[in-house]
Design a protein around this motif. Sequence first.
Motif, PDB file in Angstrom:
ATOM      1  N   ASP A 250       0.832  -1.198   0.000  1.00 28.78           N
ATOM      2  CA  ASP A 250       0.000   0.000   0.000  1.00 28.78           C
ATOM      3  C   ASP A 250       0.872   1.255   0.000  1.00 28.78           C
ATOM      4  O   ASP A 250       0.612   2.210  -0.733  1.00 28.78           O
ATOM      5  N   ASN A 251       1.926   1.230   0.813  1.00 28.79           N
ATOM      6  CA  ASN A 251       2.848   2.368   0.879  1.00 28.79           C
ATOM      7  C   ASN A 251       3.579   2.581  -0.440  1.00 28.79           C
ATOM      8  O   ASN A 251       3.941   3.706  -0.782  1.00 28.79           O
ATOM      9  N   SER A 252       3.811   1.484  -1.161  1.00 28.83           N
ATOM     10  CA  SER A 252       4.531   1.604  -2.435  1.00 28.83           C
ATOM     11  C   SER A 252       3.721   2.374  -3.475  1.00 28.83           C
ATOM     12  O   SER A 252       4.277   2.983  -4.382  1.00 28.83           O
ATOM     13  N   GLY A 253       2.392   2.327  -3.351  1.00 26.40           N
ATOM     14  CA  GLY A 253       1.548   2.995  -4.337  1.00 26.40           C
ATOM     15  C   GLY A 253       1.292   2.173  -5.578  1.00 26.40           C
ATOM     16  O   GLY A 253       0.625   2.631  -6.504  1.00 26.40           O
ATOM     17  N   PHE A 254       1.800   0.926  -5.631  1.00 28.67           N
ATOM     18  CA  PHE A 254       1.579   0.045  -6.778  1.00 28.67           C
ATOM     19  C   PHE A 254       0.311  -0.769  -6.535  1.00 28.67           C
ATOM     20  O   PHE A 254       0.355  -1.872  -5.999  1.00 28.67           O
ATOM     21  N   ILE A 255      -0.822  -0.238  -6.950  1.00 30.94           N
ATOM     22  CA  ILE A 255      -2.096  -0.904  -6.713  1.00 30.94           C
ATOM     23  C   ILE A 255      -2.159  -2.289  -7.356  1.00 30.94           C
ATOM     24  O   ILE A 255      -2.660  -3.231  -6.739  1.00 30.94           O
ATOM     25  N   PRO A 256      -1.651  -2.493  -8.589  1.00 30.20           N
ATOM     26  CA  PRO A 256      -1.728  -3.834  -9.185  1.00 30.20           C
ATOM     27  C   PRO A 256      -1.002  -4.899  -8.364  1.00 30.20           C
ATOM     28  O   PRO A 256      -1.493  -6.027  -8.248  1.00 30.20           O
ATOM     29  N   LEU A 257       0.149  -4.561  -7.778  1.00 28.47           N
ATOM     30  CA  LEU A 257       0.868  -5.546  -6.979  1.00 28.47           C
ATOM     31  C   LEU A 257       0.160  -5.819  -5.659  1.00 28.47           C
ATOM     32  O   LEU A 257       0.187  -6.933  -5.148  1.00 28.47           O
ATOM     33  N   LYS A 258      -0.479  -4.818  -5.113  1.00 30.27           N
ATOM     34  CA  LYS A 258      -1.285  -5.039  -3.909  1.00 30.27           C
ATOM     35  C   LYS A 258      -2.434  -5.980  -4.221  1.00 30.27           C
ATOM     36  O   LYS A 258      -2.747  -6.890  -3.441  1.00 30.27           O
ATOM     37  N   LEU A 259      -3.065  -5.800  -5.389  1.00 32.52           N
ATOM     38  CA  LEU A 259      -4.152  -6.692  -5.793  1.00 32.52           C
ATOM     39  C   LEU A 259      -3.651  -8.116  -6.019  1.00 32.52           C
ATOM     40  O   LEU A 259      -4.321  -9.086  -5.661  1.00 32.52           O
ATOM     41  N   LEU A 260      -2.475  -8.258  -6.631  1.00 35.49           N
ATOM     42  CA  LEU A 260      -1.901  -9.591  -6.828  1.00 35.49           C
ATOM     43  C   LEU A 260      -1.677 -10.274  -5.491  1.00 35.49           C
ATOM     44  O   LEU A 260      -1.977 -11.464  -5.329  1.00 35.49           O
ATOM     45  N   ALA A 261      -1.152  -9.530  -4.514  1.00 36.94           N
ATOM     46  CA  ALA A 261      -0.917 -10.093  -3.185  1.00 36.94           C
ATOM     47  C   ALA A 261      -2.224 -10.543  -2.545  1.00 36.94           C
ATOM     48  O   ALA A 261      -2.315 -11.642  -1.982  1.00 36.94           O
ATOM     49  N   LEU A 262      -3.253  -9.693  -2.631  1.00 36.73           N
ATOM     50  CA  LEU A 262      -4.544 -10.048  -2.055  1.00 36.73           C
ATOM     51  C   LEU A 262      -5.180 -11.215  -2.803  1.00 36.73           C
ATOM     52  O   LEU A 262      -5.891 -12.030  -2.207  1.00 36.73           O
ATOM     53  N   CYS A 263      -4.909 -11.301  -4.101  1.00 37.64           N
ATOM     54  CA  CYS A 263      -5.403 -12.423  -4.900  1.00 37.64           C
ATOM     55  C   CYS A 263      -4.744 -13.726  -4.445  1.00 37.64           C
ATOM     56  O   CYS A 263      -5.399 -14.774  -4.337  1.00 37.64           O
ATOM     57  N   ARG A 264      -3.454 -13.693  -4.150  1.00 38.41           N
ATOM     58  CA  ARG A 264      -2.758 -14.877  -3.637  1.00 38.41           C
ATOM     59  C   ARG A 264      -3.319 -15.302  -2.283  1.00 38.41           C
ATOM     60  O   ARG A 264      -3.505 -16.494  -2.019  1.00 38.41           O
ATOM     61  N   ILE A 265      -3.589 -14.322  -1.433  1.00 33.55           N
ATOM     62  CA  ILE A 265      -4.163 -14.635  -0.123  1.00 33.55           C
ATOM     63  C   ILE A 265      -5.544 -15.255  -0.295  1.00 33.55           C
ATOM     64  O   ILE A 265      -5.875 -16.265   0.349  1.00 33.55           O
ATOM     65  N   SER A 266      -6.358 -14.677  -1.165  1.00 34.63           N
ATOM     66  CA  SER A 266      -7.704 -15.192  -1.421  1.00 34.63           C
ATOM     67  C   SER A 266      -7.643 -16.622  -1.941  1.00 34.63           C
ATOM     68  O   SER A 266      -8.416 -17.490  -1.517  1.00 34.63           O
ATOM     69  N   PHE A 267      -6.711 -16.876  -2.871  1.00 37.45           N
ATOM     70  CA  PHE A 267      -6.545 -18.231  -3.393  1.00 37.45           C
ATOM     71  C   PHE A 267      -6.183 -19.205  -2.280  1.00 37.45           C
ATOM     72  O   PHE A 267      -6.733 -20.322  -2.211  1.00 37.45           O
ATOM     73  N   TYR A 268      -5.272 -18.812  -1.399  1.00 38.67           N
ATOM     74  CA  TYR A 268      -4.849 -19.676  -0.299  1.00 38.67           C
ATOM     75  C   TYR A 268      -6.057 -20.130   0.526  1.00 38.67           C
ATOM     76  O   TYR A 268      -6.211 -21.310   0.834  1.00 38.67           O
ATOM     77  N   PHE A 269      -6.934 -19.186   0.849  1.00 39.21           N
ATOM     78  CA  PHE A 269      -8.069 -19.505   1.713  1.00 39.21           C
ATOM     79  C   PHE A 269      -9.172 -20.263   0.983  1.00 39.21           C
ATOM     80  O   PHE A 269      -9.909 -21.035   1.598  1.00 39.21           O
ATOM     81  N   ASP A 270      -9.292 -20.060  -0.325  1.00 38.77           N
ATOM     82  CA  ASP A 270     -10.434 -20.612  -1.057  1.00 38.77           C
ATOM     83  C   ASP A 270     -10.162 -21.930  -1.766  1.00 38.77           C
ATOM     84  O   ASP A 270     -11.110 -22.621  -2.145  1.00 38.77           O
ATOM     85  N   CYS A 271      -8.889 -22.283  -1.957  1.00 33.77           N
ATOM     86  CA  CYS A 271      -8.590 -23.438  -2.819  1.00 33.77           C
ATOM     87  C   CYS A 271      -8.841 -24.788  -2.145  1.00 33.77           C
ATOM     88  O   CYS A 271      -8.924 -25.813  -2.819  1.00 33.77           O
ATOM     89  N   GLY A 272      -8.934 -24.820  -0.803  1.00 33.81           N
ATOM     90  CA  GLY A 272      -9.203 -26.075  -0.106  1.00 33.81           C
ATOM     91  C   GLY A 272      -7.996 -26.959   0.115  1.00 33.81           C
ATOM     92  O   GLY A 272      -8.137 -28.114   0.534  1.00 33.81           O
ATOM     93  N   LYS A 273      -6.790 -26.432  -0.145  1.00 29.82           N
ATOM     94  CA  LYS A 273      -5.576 -27.243   0.003  1.00 29.82           C
ATOM     95  C   LYS A 273      -4.841 -26.986   1.313  1.00 29.82           C
ATOM     96  O   LYS A 273      -3.944 -27.746   1.682  1.00 29.82           O
TER      97      LYS A 273
END
Length: 387
Positions: A322-345
Motif C-alpha cells: 500500500d505504501n509503495s503505491g503500486f495498486i496492481p501488486l497489492k491486488l496480486l498479493a490479495l489475490c494470492r491470499i484469497s486463493f490460499y483460503f479458497d482453494c481447499g488445500k
Amino acid sequence: MQLEFIEIEYKVTAEGITVELLPKEFALLQFLYQHRGRIFSREQLLEHVWPLEYPVDRTVDDHIYRLRKKLAPYAGLEIKTIRGLGYSLALQNPRSVEETTPTMQDPELHETMRNVFMKFHRYGQGRSMLTLARQKDVLGFKIDPYYSVYVHFVEGDIDWLLHTNEVSIEERLYWLILYYINLVKPEHSLILCEQLLEKKLMSAEQNREMELLNIIDLYAQAGETDKALDRLKKSYEVIKQQGYDYFIPQMAITEMFVHLVAGTEEHELEQMAEAIEADILSSSPYLRETGSYKIVKGLWMLNCQLWNEGEKLLDEGVQVLDNSGFIPLKLLALCRISFYFDCGKFPVKKELQQKYTYIYDEELERIGLKKKLKMLEDTIYNILNRV
C-alpha cells in the motif's frame, strides 16, 4: 491546462497542485471538465450529477461556490456563470504550457527525467512516480510515452485505461489484462493469457513479461503446478541467457509461492526463504519485492499453523505494498491470499479468511474494479476476437 482526477481519493491535480474535494464536488467538476466549454443549466447538472436524488436548485449553486474557492490555485481554470443559462467550465489553451516553459523542448532534461522514473520504478516507489508525473507542467518536462501510460496503471486508473484517446487500445491491453485476471477464475485467466501469447497481440516486451512471469501464478492457481514449475525452469534459463536480471527478485518470490501451492517439503521452502532474504532483499530492498515476499512467507507460516506470525507478515506485506503505491501488486498479493483460503488445500482459520476477504473486496470496491468487470471483459475480448 490538463486536470487529472484521482477517483479513489476524490482529488484533482494539475500544475503540481493537488486539491481534495468532497464526493459530489468531485463528480460535478469531473462532469464539467469532460464537457468543458459547454453550458449546463442547474436542472441539467442536477440530472447528471445527482441522479435518483432530490436536491434543490440551490445545491448546484452551493457546490459551484465551494468549487471556485477550492480551485482558486489554478489560474487557468474558471467556472463561468452564463447569465440566464447556467454554468460552463473554461480552461486556458493547453499549448500555453509549452509556449511558456522552455525546458519542454529540452531533450536532455527529458532523458534525465525518464531515468528518474526508471529508478523509482525499480525501487517500487509508485507514489514517487505519481507525484513526479503530476508535477510535469510545473517542472517543465514531458513524460516518456511508456510512463505516460504506466502511471495510470500503477494508480489503478481503470477509467483512463479503458477510455482514453491519448494512446491506442492495443497499447493499453496488457495493463487492462493484469487488472482483469484479479477478478475472474484463474482457469479462465490462464486460457485468455495463452490465447493472447499465441496471437502476439501485445508488444514484444509485454509478451515476454507475461510468458516469463505473469502466467506462472495462473498455472499454479489453476491447479497446473507441474506446468508452473516447468515454466519457472524455462524462465530462469531465458533470464540467464538474455540477461534479464531485473526479473529475478519477483521470479524468486513467485517460485516460492508455486512451491507452497505444489506442497513442496518444508525444508525446501525454508531454503528458498533464506535465499530470498540473504541474496535478494538484503541487496535490493525494493518496496514491491519486500511486500510481495512478506505475503508469500506469511502464507507459508499459516500453512505451518503459525497463525499469529502468519497474520503479522500478511498485514506487514499489505501495508508495504500500500505504501509503495503500486495498486496492481497489492491486488496480486490479495489475490494470492484469497486463493490460499479458497482453494481447499491449506489449513484455514475462519476469522482470518473473513478478515482478508473483506480487505480484498474493500480494495476492489475502492478502485471500482468490480463495477467495471463487464466493460473490461468486453474490451479485452473484442480485441482478441478481431484477430
